[in-house]
Motif scaffolding. Structure first.
Motif, PDB file in Angstrom:
ATOM      1  N   ASP A  93     -13.000   6.087  -6.885  1.00 33.49           N
ATOM      2  CA  ASP A  93     -11.903   5.948  -5.924  1.00 33.49           C
ATOM      3  C   ASP A  93     -10.689   6.726  -6.431  1.00 33.49           C
TER       4      ASP A  93
ATOM      5  N   THR B  13      -6.385   3.012 -11.629  1.00 32.87           N
ATOM      6  CA  THR B  13      -7.670   3.679 -11.814  1.00 32.87           C
ATOM      7  C   THR B  13      -7.680   4.539 -13.063  1.00 32.87           C
TER       8      THR B  13
ATOM      9  N   ASN C 183      -7.997   1.858  -1.601  1.00 32.59           N
ATOM     10  CA  ASN C 183      -6.887   1.016  -2.082  1.00 32.59           C
ATOM     11  C   ASN C 183      -7.253   0.101  -3.241  1.00 32.59           C
ATOM     12  N   ASP C 184      -7.826   0.696  -4.303  1.00 37.56           N
ATOM     13  CA  ASP C 184      -8.135  -0.094  -5.490  1.00 37.56           C
ATOM     14  C   ASP C 184      -6.877  -0.549  -6.231  1.00 37.56           C
TER      15      ASP C 184
ATOM     16  N   ASN D   7      -7.666   6.828  -4.236  1.00 37.19           N
ATOM     17  CA  ASN D   7      -7.191   5.510  -3.808  1.00 37.19           C
ATOM     18  C   ASN D   7      -7.332   5.261  -2.306  1.00 37.19           C
TER      19      ASN D   7
ATOM     20  N   TYR E  60       0.833  -1.198   0.000  1.00 38.29           N
ATOM     21  CA  TYR E  60       0.000   0.000   0.000  1.00 38.29           C
ATOM     22  C   TYR E  60       0.869   1.249   0.000  1.00 38.29           C
TER      23      TYR E  60
ATOM     24  N   THR F 160      -6.747  15.033  -6.393  1.00 42.86           N
ATOM     25  CA  THR F 160      -6.021  14.251  -7.386  1.00 42.86           C
ATOM     26  C   THR F 160      -5.893  15.068  -8.657  1.00 42.86           C
TER      27      THR F 160
ATOM     28  N   GLN G 255     -13.692   1.000 -12.703  1.00 36.49           N
ATOM     29  CA  GLN G 255     -14.041   2.137 -11.850  1.00 36.49           C
ATOM     30  C   GLN G 255     -15.151   2.994 -12.444  1.00 36.49           C
TER      31      GLN G 255
END
Length: 381
Positions: A143, A229, A149-150, A146, A116, A258, A270
């Motif tokens: 997501d 993603t 945590n994809d 993240n 992670y 982001t 997603q």
């Protein structure tokens, strides 16, 4: 005969000592439910779902005492869909986590493998999508930050400090593994948190770099492959949050942003539409604001809720998302709970042709609103 007895006794003593100095733990989580969704690709849907809160997993965690406060550690964690037994994380055997390293009581741990990032490690626990009080379906649109945590980071080396009177920090670097192109599909991240009494504050930063064209990632053996993603040349995600615990109640706030450059698309998984969402290769932005809380009515009964507002810039359009999340859970035991939770998402398209899409569902809505309600059971071992 005496020598045989003595040898057996010594062998047993050494085996006992070795067992005391090392351990391996099998652990896991299974989460399944029945979900009603108001609109998926133009139709309402009843379906059995995996992981409305946390997707199912099992893992092995080990530690060996090397002496002087130093330990060898490892984790191998598999993700699977309990409704059909299929592997998650792009069909990886240990797709959730796979790492080995050294841990010291005084300074912290250094580990290598699939891990992670620091935004997940430090900021994730402050958002309900990073906890058992909402989880997967509570994540921010696509997501995008993240926090659910994809994706994980392959080829990564990570440092996590010891706990210094409530202060912890860490950093991660994911190698591209490509000769002559050190920055092509690499990742780096850092973060920190501080806890004092009932107050926790945290912040984190993540950057992903990749040489991309409009049709392909040019290095598929780097830090990310198969579960990213966004299809973009650069992703920068940062955020900060605060949480306060007072008695049986907890309240929190999280902000994340982001930023994407050379943004060519959002993944099909997603976006919830076949082929994903294509972008024009320019820049894109997501700002997420989450207010959350949970409360224990009794030690066995909890209520949780969150509201997330997201504004974005995509291909010259400025869509905005509003999502309301609620959960009620009842502990049947320390390891088993039943829950009822619901989510409502509404997107103001503002020039962008995007349907509502609650994270973790199988398809986006054909309209700008989507409602999901899940009754489920979650068991840990």
């Amino acid at each position: 005969m005496k020598k045989t007895v003595m040898l057996a006794a010594l062998t047993g003593a050494f085996a006992t000592a070795a067992h005391a100095q090392s351990s391996v733990t099998l652990y896991g989580l299974i989460d399944a439910g029945i979900t009603y969704t108001s609109n998926q690709a133009g139709h309402s849907n009843w379906q059995e779902t995996d992981g409305a809160i946390n997707t199912s997993r099992w893992g092995l965690r080990g530690s060996e005492d090397l002496g002087g406060g130093l330990n060898a550690i490892f984790t191998l964690e598999n993700g699977f869909n309990v409704t059909n037994g299929a592997l998650r994380q792009d069909s990886r055997l240990f797709g959730r986590q796979a790492f080995v390293g050294l841990s010291g009581d005084q300074y912290g741990a250094v580990t290598l493998g699939r891990q992670y990032d620091s935004v997940v490690d430090y900021l994730g626990p402050l958002a309900l999508t990073g906890t058992q009080y909402g989880g997967t379906f509570f994540a921010h649109p696509f997501d995008n930050d993240n926090l659910d945590n994809d994706f994980r980071v392959d080829n990564s080396v990570k440092f996590q400090s010891a706990n210094y009177n409530g202060f912890k920090f860490g950093a991660l670097y994911g190698f591209s593994n490509e000769a002559g192109a050190f920055a092509n599909n690499r990742a780096y991240s850092f973060g920190a948190s501080y806890n004092y009494s009932g107050l926790t504050v945290a912040a984190g930063y993540l950057q992903l770099n990749s040489d991309v064209t409009s049709v392909a990632v040019t290095n598929t053996n780097g830090a990310l492959d198969g579960d990213a993603t966004f299809f973009a040349g650069r992703q920068r995600t940062w955020g900060a949050g605060v949480k306060y615990v007072f008695g049986p109640a907890t309240a929190g706030f999280v902000f994340t942003q982001t930023l994407l450059n050379q943004a060519f698309g959002i993944s099909a998984s997603q976006a919830g539409v076949s082929g994903g969402i294509a972008l024009d290769g320019g820049s894109a932005r997501f700002n997420n604001y989450e207010v959350n809380g949970h409360y224990f009515i009794t030690p066995a009964i909890s209520l949780a809720g969150a509201y997330t507002y997201t504004d974005a810039s995509l291909d010259g359009a400025n869509p905005k998302w509003n999502q309301v999340n609620l959960q009620a859970a009842y502990l049947l035991s320390k390891r088993t709970e039943v829950y009822l939770q619901g989510e409502y998402q509404h997107v103001t398209e503002d020039g962008a042709s995007i349907g509502a899409m609650i994270n973790g569902l199988s398809a986006a809505s054909a309209t700008n609103s989507q409602v999901a309600v899940t009754a489920g059971i979650r068991h840990t071992f």
